[in-house]
Design a protein around this motif. Structure first.
Motif, PDB file in Angstrom:
ATOM      1  N   ILE A   6       0.852  -1.182   0.000  1.00 25.10           N
ATOM      2  CA  ILE A   6       0.000   0.000   0.000  1.00 25.10           C
ATOM      3  C   ILE A   6       0.899   1.247   0.000  1.00 25.10           C
ATOM      4  O   ILE A   6       1.555   1.553   0.990  1.00 25.10           O
ATOM      5  N   ARG A   7       0.939   1.954  -1.123  1.00 19.65           N
ATOM      6  CA  ARG A   7       1.746   3.162  -1.227  1.00 19.65           C
ATOM      7  C   ARG A   7       0.963   4.363  -0.729  1.00 19.65           C
ATOM      8  O   ARG A   7      -0.244   4.456  -0.921  1.00 19.65           O
ATOM      9  N   SER A   8       1.696   5.307  -0.122  1.00 16.79           N
ATOM     10  CA  SER A   8       1.095   6.590   0.204  1.00 16.79           C
ATOM     11  C   SER A   8       1.101   7.461  -1.039  1.00 16.79           C
ATOM     12  O   SER A   8       1.743   7.140  -2.045  1.00 16.79           O
ATOM     13  N   LEU A   9       0.381   8.577  -0.983  1.00  8.44           N
ATOM     14  CA  LEU A   9       0.343   9.490  -2.120  1.00  8.44           C
ATOM     15  C   LEU A   9       1.728  10.050  -2.400  1.00  8.44           C
ATOM     16  O   LEU A   9       2.139  10.192  -3.561  1.00  8.44           O
ATOM     17  N   GLU A  10       2.487  10.376  -1.345  1.00  7.14           N
ATOM     18  CA  GLU A  10       3.828  10.921  -1.544  1.00  7.14           C
ATOM     19  C   GLU A  10       4.734   9.912  -2.250  1.00  7.14           C
ATOM     20  O   GLU A  10       5.528  10.285  -3.126  1.00  7.14           O
ATOM     21  N   GLU A  11       4.612   8.631  -1.873  1.00  5.99           N
ATOM     22  CA  GLU A  11       5.421   7.609  -2.537  1.00  5.99           C
ATOM     23  C   GLU A  11       5.018   7.460  -3.999  1.00  5.99           C
ATOM     24  O   GLU A  11       5.869   7.294  -4.877  1.00  5.99           O
ATOM     25  N   GLU A  12       3.723   7.519  -4.260  1.00 10.21           N
ATOM     26  CA  GLU A  12       3.249   7.423  -5.640  1.00 10.21           C
ATOM     27  C   GLU A  12       3.747   8.612  -6.460  1.00 10.21           C
ATOM     28  O   GLU A  12       4.118   8.463  -7.632  1.00 10.21           O
ATOM     29  N   LEU A  13       3.771   9.801  -5.851  1.00 10.50           N
ATOM     30  CA  LEU A  13       4.254  10.983  -6.553  1.00 10.50           C
ATOM     31  C   LEU A  13       5.732  10.849  -6.914  1.00 10.50           C
ATOM     32  O   LEU A  13       6.153  11.247  -7.999  1.00 10.50           O
ATOM     33  N   LEU A  14       6.515  10.302  -6.001  1.00 14.28           N
ATOM     34  CA  LEU A  14       7.938  10.098  -6.295  1.00 14.28           C
ATOM     35  C   LEU A  14       8.111   9.130  -7.459  1.00 14.28           C
ATOM     36  O   LEU A  14       9.005   9.312  -8.299  1.00 14.28           O
ATOM     37  N   HIS A  15       7.264   8.102  -7.528  1.00 14.83           N
ATOM     38  CA  HIS A  15       7.328   7.167  -8.652  1.00 14.83           C
ATOM     39  C   HIS A  15       6.927   7.857  -9.955  1.00 14.83           C
ATOM     40  O   HIS A  15       7.527   7.612 -11.007  1.00 14.83           O
ATOM     41  N   LEU A  16       5.905   8.716  -9.898  1.00 13.98           N
ATOM     42  CA  LEU A  16       5.491   9.449 -11.090  1.00 13.98           C
ATOM     43  C   LEU A  16       6.602  10.369 -11.586  1.00 13.98           C
ATOM     44  O   LEU A  16       6.872  10.464 -12.790  1.00 13.98           O
ATOM     45  N   ILE A  17       7.247  11.068 -10.645  1.00 11.04           N
ATOM     46  CA  ILE A  17       8.342  11.967 -11.002  1.00 11.04           C
ATOM     47  C   ILE A  17       9.506  11.174 -11.589  1.00 11.04           C
ATOM     48  O   ILE A  17      10.134  11.593 -12.569  1.00 11.04           O
ATOM     49  N   ALA A  18       9.799  10.014 -10.989  1.00  6.64           N
ATOM     50  CA  ALA A  18      10.897   9.176 -11.488  1.00  6.64           C
ATOM     51  C   ALA A  18      10.633   8.708 -12.913  1.00  6.64           C
ATOM     52  O   ALA A  18      11.557   8.642 -13.738  1.00  6.64           O
ATOM     53  N   ASN A  19       9.381   8.391 -13.225  1.00  7.69           N
ATOM     54  CA  ASN A  19       9.052   7.971 -14.588  1.00  7.69           C
ATOM     55  C   ASN A  19       9.088   9.150 -15.564  1.00  7.69           C
ATOM     56  O   ASN A  19       9.545   9.014 -16.701  1.00  7.69           O
ATOM     57  N   GLN A  20       8.600  10.302 -15.100  1.00  4.15           N
ATOM     58  CA  GLN A  20       8.572  11.477 -15.965  1.00  4.15           C
ATOM     59  C   GLN A  20       9.974  11.942 -16.325  1.00  4.15           C
ATOM     60  O   GLN A  20      10.239  12.386 -17.446  1.00  4.15           O
ATOM     61  N   VAL A  21      10.886  11.869 -15.356  1.00  5.00           N
ATOM     62  CA  VAL A  21      12.212  12.449 -15.543  1.00  5.00           C
ATOM     63  C   VAL A  21      13.044  11.664 -16.551  1.00  5.00           C
ATOM     64  O   VAL A  21      14.109  12.120 -16.978  1.00  5.00           O
ATOM     65  N   LYS A  22      12.574  10.488 -16.964  1.00  8.41           N
ATOM     66  CA  LYS A  22      13.301   9.723 -17.977  1.00  8.41           C
ATOM     67  C   LYS A  22      13.271  10.414 -19.340  1.00  8.41           C
ATOM     68  O   LYS A  22      14.137  10.173 -20.177  1.00  8.41           O
ATOM     69  N   LEU A  23      12.263  11.260 -19.560  1.00  9.45           N
ATOM     70  CA  LEU A  23      12.143  11.953 -20.846  1.00  9.45           C
ATOM     71  C   LEU A  23      12.231  13.474 -20.729  1.00  9.45           C
ATOM     72  O   LEU A  23      12.760  14.137 -21.617  1.00  9.45           O
ATOM     73  N   SER A  24      11.704  14.032 -19.631  1.00  5.27           N
ATOM     74  CA  SER A  24      11.574  15.484 -19.535  1.00  5.27           C
ATOM     75  C   SER A  24      12.886  16.253 -19.634  1.00  5.27           C
ATOM     76  O   SER A  24      12.903  17.349 -20.226  1.00  5.27           O
ATOM     77  N   PRO A  25      14.019  15.780 -19.089  1.00  3.86           N
ATOM     78  CA  PRO A  25      15.251  16.574 -19.248  1.00  3.86           C
ATOM     79  C   PRO A  25      15.621  16.801 -20.710  1.00  3.86           C
ATOM     80  O   PRO A  25      16.104  17.878 -21.073  1.00  3.86           O
ATOM     81  N   TYR A  26      15.393  15.805 -21.548  1.00  5.79           N
ATOM     82  CA  TYR A  26      15.725  15.965 -22.965  1.00  5.79           C
ATOM     83  C   TYR A  26      14.813  17.002 -23.622  1.00  5.79           C
ATOM     84  O   TYR A  26      15.271  17.799 -24.454  1.00  5.79           O
TER      85      TYR A  26
END
Length: 232
Positions: A6-26
């Motif tokens: 059971i993830r908290s919202l903060e943990e889910e947000l960190l996962h979302l950011i981690a997935n987003q950052v794979k493309l966003s810097p480029y």
């Protein structure tokens, strides 16, 4: 169900950011390369100035790409500490990107509009990804959109844009406020969802434990009852 599942919202947000950052810097580097090309046309005699900014952009985006994906995996650190680090990195990177606003007075209205479009696209994309997480969104609002539309107001009053600049500034501030308000609403909706999901998960975990205890009890009782029957 395991409680660790059971993830908290903060943990889910960190996962979302981690997935987003794979493309966003480029994407951000590409967008800032366009801005840098416009800056170079106006101050080609100062390569150290715009070159230093480009190096800062590249360095900050590289650090962001390397650091943010690791935060969801560092379970030995408290979630609030990891969340603050993600917010701090976002503020630093947003501040470095916002340094390009120093070139806004030199730009033609077309170039200023292109810069505005790029920052709007980056800001909206990030806000959608993090479902309006207020501390994360603030970096894009206060370091990106607010100074950008303030510059449009300046351009309308003292620069070449005139009434168009003032109109764009008013629309931009109104849009920024709406984006902040709806972002907060989206975050609260997700917060309620995760709170309810956590409560449901705890209830399901308790039911599973109760069911397992009942199964053990029935198995033990069945065993104890079979002993005298077998003896008879």
């Amino acid at each position: 169900m395991n409680r660790q599942d059971i993830r908290s919202l903060e943990e889910e947000l960190l996962h979302l950011i981690a997935n987003q950052v794979k493309l966003s810097p480029y994407n951000m580097i590409f967008a800032m390369s366009i801005v840098a090309a416009m800056i170079i046309q106006h101050i080609p005699e100062r390569p150290l100035l715009w070159g230093s900014w480009i190096v800062l952009v590249l360095g900050s985006q590289y650090y962001r790409l390397r650091r943010l994906p690791k935060l969801p995996q560092e379970n030995h650190r408290p979630i609030d500490v990891r969340s603050r680090e993600a917010i701090r990195i976002n503020f630093i990177c947003s501040g470095i990107l916002a340094l390009s606003f120093l070139a806004f007075p030199m730009f033609t209205p077309f170039e200023a509009a292109l810069q505005t479009m790029l920052f709007l696209a980056m800001g909206v994309g990030t806000i959608v990804v993090v479902v309006g997480w207020p501390p994360y969104v603030l970096a894009h609002i206060w370091l990106g959109l607010v100074p950008l539309f303030a510059l449009w107001a300046w351009s309308g009053i003292a620069g070449p844009s005139g009434g168009y600049g003032l109109a764009l500034s008013a629309i931009g501030f109104s849009y920024t406020y709406s984006m902040w308000r709806y972002g907060k609403r989206l975050y609260e909706m997700n917060k309620d969802f995760f709170t309810n999901r956590a409560a449901l998960g705890e209830a399901l975990y308790a039911a599973e434990q109760s069911d397992a205890a009942k199964t053990r009890f029935l198995a033990a009782a069945s065993h104890d009852l079979r002993q005298p029957i077998h003896s008879l």
